[in-house]
Scaffold this motif. Structure first.
Motif, PDB file in Angstrom:
ATOM      1  N   ILE A 248       0.849  -1.191   0.000  1.00  0.00           N
ATOM      2  CA  ILE A 248       0.000   0.000   0.000  1.00  0.00           C
ATOM      3  C   ILE A 248       0.882   1.238   0.000  1.00  0.00           C
ATOM      4  N   LEU A 249       0.527   2.197  -0.835  1.00  0.00           N
ATOM      5  CA  LEU A 249       1.277   3.451  -0.934  1.00  0.00           C
ATOM      6  C   LEU A 249       0.547   4.544  -0.161  1.00  0.00           C
ATOM      7  N   LEU A 250       1.217   5.123   0.834  1.00  0.00           N
ATOM      8  CA  LEU A 250       0.666   6.276   1.553  1.00  0.00           C
ATOM      9  C   LEU A 250       1.138   7.537   0.852  1.00  0.00           C
ATOM     10  N   MET A 251       0.195   8.332   0.366  1.00  0.00           N
ATOM     11  CA  MET A 251       0.520   9.579  -0.327  1.00  0.00           C
ATOM     12  C   MET A 251       0.053  10.768   0.513  1.00  0.00           C
ATOM     13  N   GLY A 252       0.995  11.493   1.079  1.00  0.00           N
ATOM     14  CA  GLY A 252       0.650  12.701   1.813  1.00  0.00           C
ATOM     15  C   GLY A 252       0.550  13.863   0.841  1.00  0.00           C
ATOM     16  N   VAL A 253      -0.579  14.536   0.821  1.00  0.00           N
ATOM     17  CA  VAL A 253      -0.775  15.666  -0.087  1.00  0.00           C
ATOM     18  C   VAL A 253      -0.978  16.932   0.725  1.00  0.00           C
ATOM     19  N   ASP A 254      -0.434  18.016   0.229  1.00  0.00           N
ATOM     20  CA  ASP A 254      -0.533  19.292   0.927  1.00  0.00           C
ATOM     21  C   ASP A 254      -1.649  20.098   0.300  1.00  0.00           C
ATOM     22  N   SER A 255      -2.690  20.366   1.076  1.00  0.00           N
ATOM     23  CA  SER A 255      -3.842  21.110   0.575  1.00  0.00           C
ATOM     24  C   SER A 255      -4.113  22.288   1.495  1.00  0.00           C
ATOM     25  N   GLU A 256      -4.674  23.345   0.932  1.00  0.00           N
ATOM     26  CA  GLU A 256      -4.955  24.540   1.729  1.00  0.00           C
ATOM     27  C   GLU A 256      -6.211  24.385   2.577  1.00  0.00           C
ATOM     28  N   SER A 257      -6.993  23.332   2.321  1.00  0.00           N
ATOM     29  CA  SER A 257      -8.230  23.144   3.080  1.00  0.00           C
ATOM     30  C   SER A 257      -8.262  21.771   3.722  1.00  0.00           C
ATOM     31  N   SER A 269       4.470  13.543   0.037  1.00  0.00           N
ATOM     32  CA  SER A 269       5.114  12.532   0.874  1.00  0.00           C
ATOM     33  C   SER A 269       4.702  11.158   0.374  1.00  0.00           C
ATOM     34  N   LEU A 270       5.685  10.264   0.204  1.00  0.00           N
ATOM     35  CA  LEU A 270       5.410   8.940  -0.359  1.00  0.00           C
ATOM     36  C   LEU A 270       6.030   7.866   0.524  1.00  0.00           C
ATOM     37  N   ILE A 271       5.196   6.994   1.085  1.00  0.00           N
ATOM     38  CA  ILE A 271       5.684   5.883   1.906  1.00  0.00           C
ATOM     39  C   ILE A 271       5.068   4.597   1.372  1.00  0.00           C
ATOM     40  N   LEU A 272       5.911   3.693   0.893  1.00  0.00           N
ATOM     41  CA  LEU A 272       5.455   2.410   0.373  1.00  0.00           C
ATOM     42  C   LEU A 272       5.598   1.352   1.465  1.00  0.00           C
ATOM     43  N   ILE A 273       4.490   0.731   1.814  1.00  0.00           N
ATOM     44  CA  ILE A 273       4.471  -0.269   2.885  1.00  0.00           C
ATOM     45  C   ILE A 273       4.092  -1.629   2.300  1.00  0.00           C
ATOM     46  N   MET A 317       1.129   7.961 -10.467  1.00  0.00           N
ATOM     47  CA  MET A 317       2.061   7.786  -9.355  1.00  0.00           C
ATOM     48  C   MET A 317       2.323   6.307  -9.081  1.00  0.00           C
ATOM     49  N   LEU A 318       1.270   5.498  -9.046  1.00  0.00           N
ATOM     50  CA  LEU A 318       1.435   4.076  -8.740  1.00  0.00           C
ATOM     51  C   LEU A 318       2.245   3.358  -9.812  1.00  0.00           C
ATOM     52  N   SER A 319       1.941   3.622 -11.076  1.00  0.00           N
ATOM     53  CA  SER A 319       2.672   2.939 -12.148  1.00  0.00           C
ATOM     54  C   SER A 319       4.130   3.389 -12.190  1.00  0.00           C
ATOM     55  N   THR A 320       4.387   4.653 -11.840  1.00  0.00           N
ATOM     56  CA  THR A 320       5.763   5.144 -11.789  1.00  0.00           C
ATOM     57  C   THR A 320       6.561   4.415 -10.713  1.00  0.00           C
ATOM     58  N   ILE A 321       5.967   4.257  -9.527  1.00  0.00           N
ATOM     59  CA  ILE A 321       6.647   3.568  -8.420  1.00  0.00           C
ATOM     60  C   ILE A 321       6.826   2.083  -8.732  1.00  0.00           C
ATOM     61  N   GLU A 322       5.826   1.485  -9.358  1.00  0.00           N
ATOM     62  CA  GLU A 322       5.946   0.074  -9.743  1.00  0.00           C
ATOM     63  C   GLU A 322       7.132  -0.137 -10.674  1.00  0.00           C
ATOM     64  N   ASN A 323       7.332   0.797 -11.589  1.00  0.00           N
ATOM     65  CA  ASN A 323       8.458   0.692 -12.521  1.00  0.00           C
ATOM     66  C   ASN A 323       9.802   0.854 -11.811  1.00  0.00           C
ATOM     67  N   ILE A 324       9.820   1.604 -10.716  1.00  0.00           N
ATOM     68  CA  ILE A 324      11.079   1.835  -9.993  1.00  0.00           C
ATOM     69  C   ILE A 324      11.465   0.600  -9.187  1.00  0.00           C
ATOM     70  N   GLY A 326       9.962  -2.419  -9.008  1.00  0.00           N
ATOM     71  CA  GLY A 326       9.701  -3.740  -9.563  1.00  0.00           C
ATOM     72  C   GLY A 326       8.693  -4.546  -8.777  1.00  0.00           C
ATOM     73  N   VAL A 327       7.805  -3.867  -8.041  1.00  0.00           N
ATOM     74  CA  VAL A 327       6.790  -4.542  -7.219  1.00  0.00           C
ATOM     75  C   VAL A 327       5.431  -3.899  -7.506  1.00  0.00           C
ATOM     76  N   LYS A 328       4.395  -4.721  -7.650  1.00  0.00           N
ATOM     77  CA  LYS A 328       3.059  -4.186  -7.886  1.00  0.00           C
ATOM     78  C   LYS A 328       2.541  -3.495  -6.627  1.00  0.00           C
ATOM     79  N   VAL A 329       1.988  -2.310  -6.790  1.00  0.00           N
ATOM     80  CA  VAL A 329       1.374  -1.582  -5.675  1.00  0.00           C
ATOM     81  C   VAL A 329      -0.123  -1.893  -5.698  1.00  0.00           C
ATOM     82  N   ASP A 330      -0.589  -2.614  -4.682  1.00  0.00           N
ATOM     83  CA  ASP A 330      -1.981  -3.072  -4.663  1.00  0.00           C
ATOM     84  C   ASP A 330      -2.967  -1.957  -4.349  1.00  0.00           C
ATOM     85  N   TYR A 331      -2.622  -1.131  -3.360  1.00  0.00           N
ATOM     86  CA  TYR A 331      -3.564  -0.111  -2.896  1.00  0.00           C
ATOM     87  C   TYR A 331      -2.841   1.212  -2.654  1.00  0.00           C
ATOM     88  N   TYR A 332      -3.628   2.273  -2.609  1.00  0.00           N
ATOM     89  CA  TYR A 332      -3.072   3.557  -2.194  1.00  0.00           C
ATOM     90  C   TYR A 332      -3.969   4.182  -1.137  1.00  0.00           C
TER      91      TYR A 332
END
Length: 696
Positions: A248-257, A269-273, A317-324, A326-332
């Motif tokens: 699972i990929l944790l994606m931290g996004v910075d939003s004004e709201s 922020s990107l954390i692959l678990i 984002m997921l397909s980019t990380i998978e290419n880096i 070499g592991v399938k990212v199941d969820y985000y």
């Protein structure tokens, strides 16, 4: 006479009693019906819980149905009727109360996978431009991202164009890259651009655009809610209950709201678990946001900072990380940074060993919040400082990634202290508002069994039962010219050996690769767990970059191209430039810090000074050449501009527009930061030229 009256009264009372009995029977029948409906309402909500305690749920459902049968059978009985009614009312109340509670929890969990996403696009221009509303956009060049899959950067923009008939009086310029489009806006090559309304947070990490909110203004904005399936954020999961190892990929996004109803387009922020439910082992990999990698959705998968993949949706984002890796990212799991404040406060704060004193803007960016070094119990704002700050850290984003992992572990640890249904409900409300995922509701509920194992074993043993293996991506920093942004940006070049080690560790935890169990260890040595991917590694994977040859002689070029096997072509210009000496390089077709593996042919122009003192006339038919082509004066001074134009006969009026230094931190006074004519414009076409210069 009295006997007749008494008989009539007796008959009347009997009729009244019969009516009362019938009324009570109808009342009890009505209550029985309500009880059955309440039971089925509760059973339906119990059914929604899917994989949670299936045997227990079946037993509860049978008990409820048994009670229903009991009430139905006793409906016409006159014995203990008051007790019967009280029991039914109590049964109805319990069924509805529990059913409503379960339904509320289910709805909050169901909302974690947002059915709809609200996208917002804005038509913006530079602050100094005299365009303030949509009616002012006449005879202008408007930039548009040429990507029909992008709702905010294309679909909404096309609707604004059609609704306001902007095609009729304006030129629509199509771009393949957002940064290239923004660059042309800043260089005055176009007048306006359509871009996601979240653009200030998207681009603020690029030094040249740190003050983008002050340097641009919004002309108009439009919003649209679309189904996730129709958006670039759609990444379908397999839908199966989670019982096997997963990523699972944790994606931290910075939003004004606060909240994630509106789309937030950056991957800050990107954390692959990876997690193995059987062994309760996890790997945690923080991916530096500046990692220089091939972006899967860019044309020809052009390399750029990985955070830029977030501009083009979760799928990119997921397909980019998978290419880096070499592991399938199941969820985000997309998490709003501002929502971290609410979540930590709802948890009751988190205890973290803060590595150093840190200060940064608060969640509303209206003031500063500071936290101190050492073991601290942080509230939401303090936790955000730990998660967001990178400028005060020795290794910038790499150290920030470590701090984010500390915070994540602290939040998971604090979650074990949930001690009431209301506390759980408040946490679910906060999470539901600030998280979006591609996991189905059934998949989320299937995590219950994993959580039960963790909490049960953890409480019995009084320790954290999850074994977390920390992974790291080693690399080197390098300034590389970005073809899209038309800027030289700092990038983090990942080490290939480090990537391979990380890939093996993740696959071992997922049980898709053989576990390597052989290792050397002495009882006399202090054992410290090794961070996989940290190195050290003998090889480095940085790129050979093109230097700046402007102002140097041909011999320097010859040495470089020979060493790096680059094809080179020379052109010669005959003019009396006072900036450069005879034989100096005055132009190269690839900018400084361009990757040489991307260079096909290096073309340089060499200055050949004229022996005559006569000024060049660019209106002459024999001078329709490169000598009369306008160069770029970005980074030059007023003196250099005057010296350049003094060598020509053409009477060109020069105007200097000053902008405050505060808009360009780190630059020097008197430096040119903009010009209103494109590079290579022939001087014969210019009557008046304007330069933007940094003033007081």
């Amino acid at each position: 006479m009295n006997k007749k009256k008494s008989k009539k009264v007796t008959k009347l009372s009997k009729k009244q009693n019969v009516k009362k009995i019938k009324l009570k029977i109808k009342y009890r029948s009505f209550l029985t019906l309500i009880a059955v409906l309440a039971s089925f309402f509760l059973i339906y909500n119990i059914y929604l819980l899917g994989p949670i305690e299936p045997l227990l749920r079946i037993i509860i459902i049978f008990i409820i149905l048994f009670i229903d049968l009991y009430f139905i059978r006793k409906n016409n009985s006159s014995k203990n009727k008051n007790l019967y009614i009280m029991l039914m009312i109590l049964f109805i109340t319990i069924n509805f109360s529990i059913g409503m509670g379960l339904n509320k929890v289910y709805s909050l969990i169901n909302n974690l996978n947002k059915a709809n996403i609200t996208y917002s696009t804005s038509l913006i221009t530079k602050t100094e431009n005299e365009i303030n509303e949509i009616d002012d956009v006449v005879n202008k060049k408007i930039g548009l991202l040429n990507d029909p899959t992008s709702v905010d950067n294309y679909t909404l923009a096309k609707e604004i164009i059609e609704n306001n008939q902007l095609k009729e009086d304006n030129e629509i310029v199509l771009y393949e890259d957002l940064t290239n489009m923004l660059h042309d806006l800043y260089q005055n090559n176009i007048d306006c651009i359509f871009i996601s309304s979240n653009y200030p947070t998207m681009f603020q990490t690029i030094d040249e655009y740190q003050n983008i909110s002050q340097q641009t203004k919004i002309i108009t904005t439009s919003e649209k809610s679309v189904k996730k399936e129709e958006s670039i954020d759609y990444v379908k999961s397999d839908g199966k209950n989670i019982t096997k190892p997963f990523t699972i990929l944790l994606m931290g996004v910075d939003s004004e709201s606060d909240g994630l109803i509106k789309n937030a387009s950056n991957g800050d922020s990107l954390i692959l678990i990876s997690f193995n439910p059987k062994t309760l082992n996890a790997t945690m990999l923080s991916i530096p946001r500046d990692s220089y990698v091939p972006i899967s959705c860019f044309k020809e998968q052009r390399e750029s900072k990985i955070t830029h993949a977030g501009w083009y949706g979760a799928s990119c984002m997921l397909s980019t990380i998978e290419n880096i890796v070499g592991v399938k990212v199941d969820y985000y799991l997309k998490i709003n940074f501002k929502g971290v404040v609410s979540l930590v406060n709802t948890l009751g704060g988190v205890t973290v060993d803060v590595p150093k004193d840190l200060c940064t803007d608060n969640s509303s960016r209206t003031g500063q919040v500071c936290i101190e070094k050492g073991i601290q119990t942080l509230d939401g704002e303090g936790a955000l400082v730990l998660a967001r700050n990178r400028y005060d850290l020795a290794h910038g984003d790499l150290d920030r990634a470590n701090n984010q992992q500390l915070l994540l572990k602290a939040m998971l640890n604090q979650a074990k202290n949930i001690n009431s249904i209301s506390h759980l409900e408040n946490i679910l409300k906060t999470i539901s508002n600030n998280i979006d995922t591609n996991m189905t509701t059934s998949q989320i509920l299937s995590l219950y069994n994993i959580a039960k194992d963790i909490f049960t074993v953890g409480r019995n043993n009084g320790e954290n039962i999850i074994s977390i293996q920390k992974l790291s991506l080693a690399g080197e920093g390098q300034m590389i010219y970005d073809e899209g942004a038309k800027l030289t940006l700092w990038n983090y070049i990942l080490n290939k050996e480090s990537i391979k080690d990380v890939e093996v560790a993740i696959k071992e935890n997922l049980e898709t690769a053989k576990l390597i169990t052989n290792f050397d260890y002495s009882v006399n040595d202090f054992y410290q767990s090794k961070i996989v991917g940290n190195g050290p590694y003998k090889t480095k994977n940085t790129y050979t970059l093109l230097p700046n040859f402007i102002g140097e002689n041909i011999s320097n070029v010859e040495q470089f191209v020979k060493k790096n096997n680059i094809k080179v072509e020379y052109n010669y210009e005959n003019n009396n430039s006072s900036i450069y000496k005879n034989g100096d390089i005055i132009y190269q077709n690839y900018p400084k810090n361009s990757r040489i593996d991307k260079i096909k042919t290096l073309k340089v122009t060499v200055l050949k000074k004229s022996t005559s003192n006569q000024k060049l006339d660019c209106t002459s038919t024999e001078n329709k050449n490169k000598e009369c082509s306008l160069p770029s004066f970005i980074g030059k001074t007023k003196g250099e501009i005057e010296s350049y134009f003094n060598q020509y006969q053409n009477n060109i009026n020069i105007i200097y527009n000053e902008v405050p230094l505060s808009l360009y931190p780190g630059r020097k006074l008197g430096i040119v930061v903009g010009q209103n004519y494109k590079v290579s414009t022939h001087l014969s076409k210019i009557k008046t030229i304007e330069f933007t210069v940094i003033g007081e």
